[in-house]
Scaffold this active site. Sequence first.
Site, mmCIF file in Angstrom:
data_model
loop_
_atom_site.group_PDB
_atom_site.id
_atom_site.type_symbol
_atom_site.label_atom_id
_atom_site.label_comp_id
_atom_site.label_asym_id
_atom_site.label_seq_id
_atom_site.Cartn_x
_atom_site.Cartn_y
_atom_site.Cartn_z
ATOM 1 N N SER A 100 1.051 -1.447 0.062
ATOM 2 C CA SER A 100 0.060 -0.180 0.256
ATOM 3 C C SER A 100 1.122 0.757 0.033
ATOM 4 C CB SER A 100 -0.164 -0.535 1.545
ATOM 5 O OG SER A 100 -2.263 0.630 1.075
ATOM 6 N N LYS A 136 -3.805 9.488 -8.617
ATOM 7 C CA LYS A 136 -3.978 8.357 -7.575
ATOM 8 C C LYS A 136 -5.197 7.894 -7.602
ATOM 9 C CE LYS A 136 -3.611 6.201 -2.944
ATOM 10 N NZ LYS A 136 -4.811 5.543 -2.797
ATOM 11 N N CYS A 437 -48.933 5.827 -3.836
ATOM 12 C CA CYS A 437 -48.072 6.714 -4.556
ATOM 13 C C CYS A 437 -48.070 8.305 -4.339
ATOM 14 C CB CYS A 437 -48.939 6.385 -5.797
ATOM 15 S SG CYS A 437 -47.327 7.187 -6.564
HETATM 16 S S1 IVH Z 1 2.064 2.500 -6.196
HETATM 17 C C1 IVH Z 1 4.080 -0.050 -4.491
HETATM 18 N N1 IVH Z 1 0.443 4.187 -7.736
HETATM 19 O O1 IVH Z 1 -3.659 3.146 -3.867
HETATM 20 C C2 IVH Z 1 3.452 1.096 -5.260
HETATM 21 N N2 IVH Z 1 -0.942 3.030 -6.614
HETATM 22 O O2 IVH Z 1 -3.070 3.407 -1.093
HETATM 23 C C3 IVH Z 1 1.999 0.868 -4.354
HETATM 24 N N3 IVH Z 1 -3.007 3.348 -6.229
HETATM 25 O O3 IVH Z 1 -3.072 -0.203 -3.721
HETATM 26 C C4 IVH Z 1 1.820 1.477 -5.006
HETATM 27 N N4 IVH Z 1 -2.761 5.114 -8.182
HETATM 28 O O4 IVH Z 1 -4.428 0.682 -6.108
HETATM 29 C C5 IVH Z 1 0.993 3.158 -6.881
HETATM 30 N N5 IVH Z 1 -0.301 5.583 -9.210
HETATM 31 C C6 IVH Z 1 -0.444 4.623 -8.284
HETATM 32 C C7 IVH Z 1 -1.623 4.404 -7.929
HETATM 33 C C8 IVH Z 1 -2.276 3.536 -6.910
HETATM 34 C C9 IVH Z 1 -3.528 4.319 -7.093
HETATM 35 C C10 IVH Z 1 -3.750 2.776 -5.927
HETATM 36 C C11 IVH Z 1 -3.341 1.045 -5.257
HETATM 37 C C12 IVH Z 1 -2.628 1.087 -3.867
HETATM 38 C C13 IVH Z 1 -2.967 2.139 -2.750
HETATM 39 C C14 IVH Z 1 -2.484 2.251 -1.971
#
Ligand code: IVH
Length: 704
Positions: A100, A136, A437
């Site tokens: 995560s 993200k 209704c």
């Molecule tokens: S990198 C080892 N990059 O966010 C790196 N995660 O809160 C781990 N996520 O489980 C993740 N966009 O599902 C990464 N550009 C991005 C992301 C991303 C969304 C999600 C992913 C992860 C979660 C963590």
Amino acid sequence: MYNTEKQKLYFDYSKKYLDNQATALDIDELRDILRYHEWRYSIKNDPVIADYEYDSLYKQLEALEASHPELITPDSPTQRISSDLSEDFPAIAHLVPMLSLDNSYNAEDLRKFDEQVRKLAELPPEYPIEYCLEPKFDGGSVAIVYENDIFSRAATRGNGTLGEDITLNVKTLPSIPLRVPFSDVGIHIAELRGEAVIRKDKFDELNQEREAEGLQVFANPRNSAAGGLRMKKPTDTRDREIEIFLYQLGYATDRLGTDMLATINTHNQQIQLLSDLGFKLEDPKELVCADIEEVSRKVKEWENKREAYPYEIDGMVVKVNSRDIQEKCGYTQHHPKWAIAYKFKAKQATTILLNVEYQVGKIGSITPVAKVEPTHLAGVTVSSISLHNEDFITSKDLRIGDKIIIERAGDVIPYVVKSLPDLRDGSEVPIKFPRICPFSESEEVELIKGEGEAAWRCTNCICGRQDLQKIIFHVSKDAMDIDGFGKSYVERFFELGWIKDISDVYNLDFDEISKLEGFGARSAENLQASIEKAKSNPLARLLHSLSIHHLGKKASKLIAREIKNIFDLIDWKTEDFLEIKDIGPVVAQNVQDFFSVERNVALLKRLEERGVNVQQTESDKLKEIATDAPFIGKTILFTGSLQQMTRNQAKEMAESLGAKNISAVSRNLDILVVGENAGSKLKKAQDLGTVQIMSESEFLALAD
Ligand code: IVH
């Protein structure tokens, strides 16, 4: 596992901790609360608190455990990576654990992160560390494995080590090519990580459709994407229009099992490689930052344009670019120490639920709408919010007079996150969902609720409101597609008494229309032309436009293919419907019910008299392409001499499986099927690197 009482208890407890009202922090209680919210989020796909509230609870537990390490138990939520494993799918092991991310919320947090990286990598303060920035994406995470250039399997994140096998579901998604030339760069096995998301506008459409159909609506795009990955029927995954954005190459080895990741020096190069191989990514070049100050500036820019971004993003991910420095930073059990999420501020606001009003849809679904104290939220003033159905109201325990939290992420229609029961003073009034209704005046018309449906419906409308909705739908893009005939015109003509049912659409007096305020001869003429054009629509459109419960676009097409004339359906029996693949007993019953009502048949007769086509057309006869066809939406080209079929047979087969034949190799080409002695086209496709190349037998195997 959690009954209503227990859920309410955990919810109240959460509030206590979030409002810092917990006198003595109870570590076991906090753990139970977090477990409850993990279950709501990951298993139910329906969280009851905002992400940042979850993070705040998690941090409280972390802090507590940090000061009392002796109290850490192996089953504490901090001791494992959260899990979305269920028994619905077999578990498969990820090639490397999926971790995560740690969170940051401001420039100060980012600076601390940069300092920490510097410390771990033993770099001097003046050394600028380069970072990659990525949106993200807020959806469901996926790991996808390619072996020998072929898509081989896909899994959810699960508990980070084991994921759920969702191979068949992911295989339906057009953003995931089934063949990728990894071997060109020496990679034999690759595991990619990405996030499954749904475009915000598609999500709104999906929910509107579901609401109109009386189905449960989704809370937000994230839950419908994450849930969409885990459908029992792969075609249901496909129908959600999920896209996967990749953000990492988690594992890559060559034929001898040698690690190939070590040969890629920066994260940016890794992302560039995935982009070059044809995957969906944000433009990687845009996102490299020279140092953490630039990161701070850029994340703010992104926060400002978050609304306009077509996908829901809840922040940005900041990653150390150099692989070398990444290696020096290492990992905790939970996250890489070389990356951090920068979380945007939640677009939430508190308001008061003033009243609930009701709306009726085209098939009689009664939708409750909350009237709230007008509140400014992410750029718009919100005063009405759909509450979807009775279950939604019950599950959120909403009462009139309640203070509520509302959220609007991006362009997504605002929704009620939750009520704040702690702030009640006793004057709040529970919402009693009507059983009669709300629009019936002289006569009481009972509402009914079908098995497995979320909406109460009025199936015996006497007030005419449903007719208005039916007409609005009839002329809409999805149905008869009468260009320029918008909702407001329908409402106006309905009020004037000019259209009482859909047949009146074809009986309008355009002289009268041209005299209306805001109209003129020109717009009346345009409207007339559009209506005239719609009269010769294929039968499938007409069927769909009748607002028969559950009779969607696809089912209408399937039925239209089997009849010469709409009136044939008067004599159709259940068996006749069930002979059609993909038509089930519910649609069969509803269509039969419709045609057994004399008034409806008379309506169709009137449509016919007024010139609307009721016969099967050539386009109705066209073979419908199954939505799970392997090449749907792809462009294809055959080159070289084919051994097992003629070129024409091959083209026809590709078309019947959803592909479009094109004649030249370009970036628009998705698949090149190569026969013997292929020449320049093959070379060009190889050079482009974006085209999926397959042999004749591979094509046939996929077509099978
Ligand atoms: S990198 C080892 N990059 O966010 C790196 N995660 O809160 C781990 N996520 O489980 C993740 N966009 O599902 C990464 N550009 C991005 C992301 C991303 C969304 C999600 C992913 C992860 C979660 C963590």
